[in-house]
Structure formats: C-alpha cells, structure tokens
Design an enzyme around this catalytic site. Structure first.
Site: not given
Ligand code: GLN
Length: 485
Positions: A80, A155, A179
């Site tokens: 990532k 994400s 994420s």
């Molecule tokens: N979807 C969650 C957020 O928007 C988790 C993001 C993540 O785990 N990096 O914060």
C-alpha cells in the site's frame, strides 16, 4: 481454495515449482506485470516497479538454485502506498505528497525484502488511509473486480483488488479501523489485521498512531502465516512494537486444538448479539448464520455473548482517530516537505494555501474534527471521555475472552456498494466500519474470511477476532474452515 492460473496455490507450492525448475521466476514476474497492465482500468496500482522486479527475479532465481534463498524467495508482493520503500515515491494517495520520495524503507517492507520477496508496486488507497471505499484518492477511485460499478472497500482498496484480481501473490495493507478487513470482505479475499504492536509501524505514514496496524491480504492462510512470521516482532524504531515472541505460525496451522488455562479443545466461539442487530443486511446475515450452523455441526462450542459497549464504537473511534490525525498531519505545512502552495506571500499564507490545496476533502474534514475535539474547551467532553470509553470496550473483550477463544461476526454490514453511493454522506460511510473499529479500539487481531456471496454474486466476509497476540488461533480456524467447511 483452488489454484489459479499461476499454477500454484500458495508459497509452499510455488517454492517447490521454482526449485524443480517447473516455473521460472522471471516468467512469473512477467505474468503478473502483464496482468497488472490488462487490469489497468481497476486503478489498483499507483506505481509499478517492472524493471526492479525483473532484476530481483533474476537474482533470487540464482539464490534458489544455489540454496541460499530466504523464506519468501520469489513471493511477488504489492504494498500500500502509505509504506516507505527507499528511493520510491510515497504519496499516501495525496496531492500533498505527490512528488515525495522515500528516504528509507519501512521495517516491515525491509523484512520482506531480506527474505527475498519481490515488491512489484505500490497500491492505491484512500488519502492518508482515511475512507471506506477508496474513492478519496488523488489517483482516482479503485474499482471492484467482481463488479466494476462497485467500490472495493477502503482504505486499502488497491491492495485488496491486487489480490482479488490475481495481480500478485500477496499484498500488504494497513488497518486503523477496518481498512484491511472491510476491503477483503468486499473483494472476497483473506485480510488479517494483527494485534496492535505486533508489526513495527516504522516507515508507515501515521494516520492514528495508537490504532494503525500493518497486515497481509492473501488467498491462502499459509501465505499469511509465513508473512506474519517475517514481519512481526520488536523493532527499535517503533517504541510501541511488542517484545512478545513471534510463534512459528506456518508450522502450527493444522492442529485445531487450543489450550488456555484448564481448557484444551477446539476453539470456543462467541457470537456477540450486538453485531447482528438492525443495520445488518439480510443476505449478509443469512450467509454468516449459515456458516455458524456449519461450524456448530463440526462439534465446535458456539455461544451467545454480549459486548455491551459496542454501540459507542463508531463515535469513540471517530473522536480518537481524528484527534490523532490532526496532530500527525500537522507536519504537512508546506515548509519542510510535500506540496507548497505557489501563491503564498507570507508564512501564514503559505501554511493555509499549502494545506488547503494539498489535502483532499475527507482529510480536511478529519483534521478539523480532530482539532475541535482536542481544543481547550472540549478536550474533557470529547477526547478524555472517548479515552475512557475505549477502556470500557477493552474490558468487554477481556471479559469475553475469559470464556471464548474466538469472536465471530460479519466483517461489514453490507456487501460492496456502488461507486458514489455514499460519498456525499460521510456518516453513512462511517457506519460501514461498525463491526471493524472495535478490534482497533481494543488492539486485538481480526481477520476477514470470504464465506459466500449474496444474490448479486458479491462476496460476503466473516470476521474472526481473538485476544491480543493470539493470531495463531485465528489462522488455525481459518485453515479448518478452508479444509473442512
Ligand atoms: N474506514 C475507516 C476510516 O475511514 C478505517 C480506515 C483505516 O482503517 N485506515 O477511518
């Protein structure tokens, strides 16, 4: 799980075929590079390292033939784009860092390279890992390969898609509130978020430092086990990395028995009633319930449990993570590195201009929210209070894990939604994390396992959580499900 067109189903098989000469590593890397090209429309990669990957393949192939290769020799991995790799761009999918190059390599990535893995590229994600759909990226949205009108989740959407579309052997994502697990669920692959501190965060661009974890996506649990053995452990560059011994996960997957206190037997499984309440899509519920029935029929003890503070997870998560993000992202001011607004006359103008045009909308929303909850008048009411609730949530899990070894829930309340469907309503978007933020709040490990599909053919993920540092029980159960259920 069935083998795909690479001709092997996991790294163990790949290694055997590389050793016998049945497959050439260079050809294998070419195969992935061609596939990445063919799937360009999915937008899973921000950067592809074709030349480096081919060069590495040649060197590692020689090592394999002389028997001097590492544990991950030839495993083709995508990372990532929030993880540092020296000399390569590190953008976090943000306009703020679009011209930034890493000066060093993240510990987790360095460990992969030391074991002769090949890094094929960096994957797209939500800007600074903030999002649940991969629509908040300066590189544009990522598409779900199962249905390209839908999001892959976020994400780490690019990493999940790289795995689901067969563009690499394994990918590395990060999970602050879901994420890794939520995109794994939307794309139909495995995704493990380890215990907080299990994997060093050095070289991971911070979003919310007391929540961030690095973990793998894969199709076979043995690959996850192998990679976790490599990337876990204490690191002097991350004071929060744990000293706990790293088990030999990959050698211990086949025995389903767990021993805890006086108990020895198949893992006892808890089903928290709060995770099956309204808001859970009917079809997702049916697939998960069907899997629970199959598990019961195999003689596992499955019991109902309660995690009473669950309704406060989302609020607590969004107070604490935005507070930490507002502090972590203060460093992007246009002065030292990253984007600098071109029309600035004064220092203050430069800060304002750089941050206003460098960051995307969601990141700015979170910086403002976080600044607000940390501000003098509101600190006690929001930040301090949320810290206390975080403790209560951890207590819920401690209580639960005194009776059960695993907690089983859906990973997300729905299957993959349409692009644009939730992007105008942040609250609705945040609610997609309803079952995943708890593991980050409590610092415990969790995995998403694909267990079926809804009537549209979209993957449904099931989450298994375990007590801190008990990734092994999760992995064993995953192997059992794969082979017996
Ligand atoms: N979807 C969650 C957020 O928007 C988790 C993001 C993540 O785990 N990096 O914060």
């Amino acid at each position: 799980m069935t083998s795909d067109s690479t001709g092997y189903k996991n790294h163990i098989e790949k290694t055997a075929k590389l050793k016998s000469g049945e497959i050439s590593l260079k050809e294998n890397v070419r195969y992935f590079l061609e596939r990445i090209k063919k799937h360009e429309h999915l937008n899973a990669f921000n950067f592809i390292f074709d030349e480096d990957a081919l060069l590495q393949a040649e060197k590692i192939e020689e090592k394999i033939h002389s028997g001097t290769h590492g544990k991950l020799a030839g495993m083709v991995i995508a990372i990532k784009d929030v993880l540092a790799l020296k000399g390569k761009p590190l953008t976090c999918s943000s306009g703020m860092l679009k011209d930034f190059t890493s000066l060093y390599t993240a510990t987790a990535v360095r460990k992969l390279l030391e074991e002769d893995a090949i890094i094929i590229g960096k994957t797209n994600c939500d800007e600074f890992a903030m999002g649940s759909s991969n629509e908040n990226s300066a590189f544009g949205p990522v598409l779900n390969p199962v249905d390209t009108s839908r999001v892959p989740g976020g994400s780490s959407g690019g990493a999940a898609v790289a795995m689901a579309a067969g563009l690499c052997d394994l990918s590395i994502g990060t999970d602050t509130g879901g994420s890794i697990r939520q995109p794994a669920s939307f794309c139909g692959v495995l995704g493990l978020k380890p215990t907080y501190g299990r994997v060093s965060r050095s070289g991971l661009t911070a979003f919310a430092s007391s929540f961030d974890s690095i973990g793998p996506f894969a199709k076979d649990i043995s690959d996850i086990a192998l990679v976790m053995e490599v990337i876990s452990g204490r690191d002097s560059f991350d004071a929060t990395s744990a000293r706990n011994e790293v088990p030999e996960y990959s050698l211990n997957l086949d025995d389903i028995t767990v021993s805890k206190g006086n108990y020895s037997g198949k893992p006892r499984i808890g089903i928290p009633k709060e995770y099956f309440s309204e808001g859970l899509n009917e079809e997702v519920r049916d697939v998960i319930k069907g899997t629970i029935e199959k598990i019961k029929s195999q003689g596992f003890e499955v019991r109902d449990i309660s995690l009473p503070n669950t309704p406060y997870c989302i609020a607590t998560y969004y107070i604490l993570t935005t507070a930490e993000a507002s502090s972590n992202l203060a460093r992007y001011d246009g002065a030292r590195y990253g984007f600098r607004g071109p029309k600035s006359q004064t220092l203050k103008d430069m800060y304002v201009d750089s941050r206003t045009s460098g960051f995307g909308k969601e990141v700015k929303r979170r910086i403002m929210l976080g600044t607000y909850v940390l501000s003098a008048g509101y600190y006690e009411a929001y930040y301090r209070k949320a810290q206390k609730v975080r403790r209560l949530l951890k207590n819920d899990f401690d209580r639960a894990f005194s009776e059960v070894d695993l907690i089983l829930t859906p990973t997300a309340p729905t299957t993959a939604f349409k692009l644009g469907e939730k992007s105008s309503n942040p609250l609705e978007m945040y609610l997609n994390d309803i079952y995943t933020t708890s593991a980050n709040l409590a610092g415990i490990p969790g995995i998403s396992i694909p267990v079926g599909n809804d009537s549209k053919g979209l993957p449904v993920g099931m989450q298994l959580m375990a007590d801190q540092f008990d990734e092994l029980t999760i992995m064993k159960m995953c192997r059992y499900l794969d082979e017996k259920i």
